[in-house]
Scaffold this motif. Sequence first.
Motif, mmCIF file in Angstrom:
data_model
loop_
_atom_site.group_PDB
_atom_site.id
_atom_site.type_symbol
_atom_site.label_atom_id
_atom_site.label_comp_id
_atom_site.label_asym_id
_atom_site.label_seq_id
_atom_site.Cartn_x
_atom_site.Cartn_y
_atom_site.Cartn_z
ATOM 1 N N CYS A 1 1.421 4.749 -1.043
ATOM 2 C CA CYS A 1 0.595 5.398 -2.066
ATOM 3 C C CYS A 1 0.492 4.504 -3.309
ATOM 4 C CB CYS A 1 1.187 6.756 -2.440
ATOM 5 S SG CYS A 1 1.130 7.987 -1.128
ATOM 6 N N LEU A 2 1.629 3.992 -3.760
ATOM 7 C CA LEU A 2 1.613 3.121 -4.929
ATOM 8 C C LEU A 2 0.845 1.841 -4.646
ATOM 9 C CD1 LEU A 2 5.286 3.475 -6.231
ATOM 10 C CD2 LEU A 2 3.228 4.604 -7.099
ATOM 11 N N ASN A 3 1.025 1.287 -3.460
ATOM 12 C CA ASN A 3 0.325 0.042 -3.119
ATOM 13 C C ASN A 3 -1.178 0.242 -3.011
ATOM 14 O OD1 ASN A 3 2.674 -1.448 -3.096
ATOM 15 N ND2 ASN A 3 2.996 -1.244 -0.903
ATOM 16 N N ASN A 4 -1.600 1.490 -2.823
ATOM 17 C CA ASN A 4 -3.032 1.805 -2.790
ATOM 18 C C ASN A 4 -3.567 2.175 -4.177
ATOM 19 O OD1 ASN A 4 -3.311 1.380 -0.017
ATOM 20 N ND2 ASN A 4 -2.706 3.472 0.477
ATOM 21 N N GLY A 5 -2.720 2.038 -5.192
ATOM 22 C CA GLY A 5 -3.161 2.327 -6.555
ATOM 23 C C GLY A 5 -3.206 3.791 -6.900
#
Length: 285
Positions: free
Chosen positions: A139-143
């Motif tokens: 989720c974080l890596n997808n912004g």
Amino acid sequence: MGRKMEWAAREKHMGGIPRKIVFLAVGSFAKAVTSLLNTSSIHNAETLIRLVRSRPPGMPLLTVSNHMSTLDDPLLWGFKGFPSLDAKLARWVLAAEDICFKNFLLTYFFRLVNCAGKCIPITRGAGIYQEHMNEALECLNNGAWLHTFPEGKVSQEDAPIRRLKWGTASLIVRAHVTPIVLPIVHCGLEEVMPEKFFPDRRPPFPLCNKNIKIIIGEPLEFDIPRMRQTAISISRDLSCTYRGWPILSPYGLDEAAQRCLYSTISEQIQTAMEGLRNAGKSFLK
């Protein structure tokens, strides 16, 4: 174990109809309880709203808060002016597997519920490298926006912020782009949903006519490359009990360095949250 019913949280599941229905129901419930049936006071709401609506593309947002009741989420996002009915802006949240994902129906519901199916089951005690933490990392890596309760459990005492679990810090370190970290502290929801309304039981419905206070801080900055090198240097002189954590590539962070780094980040977040808790006593009277 694989990821529990991850397909139910996908946007295209059954044309997105179940998600939309549940999303509107839960969002409306949060607005009604927080803004209509109770009185809410918010400090620095504009910072949270700005970061939710208009942060740079690809920049992840990680909000952290204390945990006062089982209804903190979604009620935290039900205050006036917050876009809690906009599914595209909704947060992902880590949820206790033993409470929210005990059976098929609950798992399906909580994958759909809480802002359009953005619940990630976490097994308490399974460590920071359990399978679903990778889902949170994605989720974080997808912004995206992710919310965590780093204390790890509900506490309804008026007491200092407890020592934080290291899972949140590990996500900050492992993310491709260091997320914006925004601390939030609140009180009053422990009166809306008390743990011991009846002898050792919660009330069947949220209580009304309570005062909810939400104090939103300023973004915390973490110079992860510098902190990483410091942790590697300090950890050379430390001894610890190893649990078999993987070495973080390409930086060569072994378990001792990770422990040092996660501890430092967690202490900084804890200090910021405790500062908000104390400041909130004068901010919102």
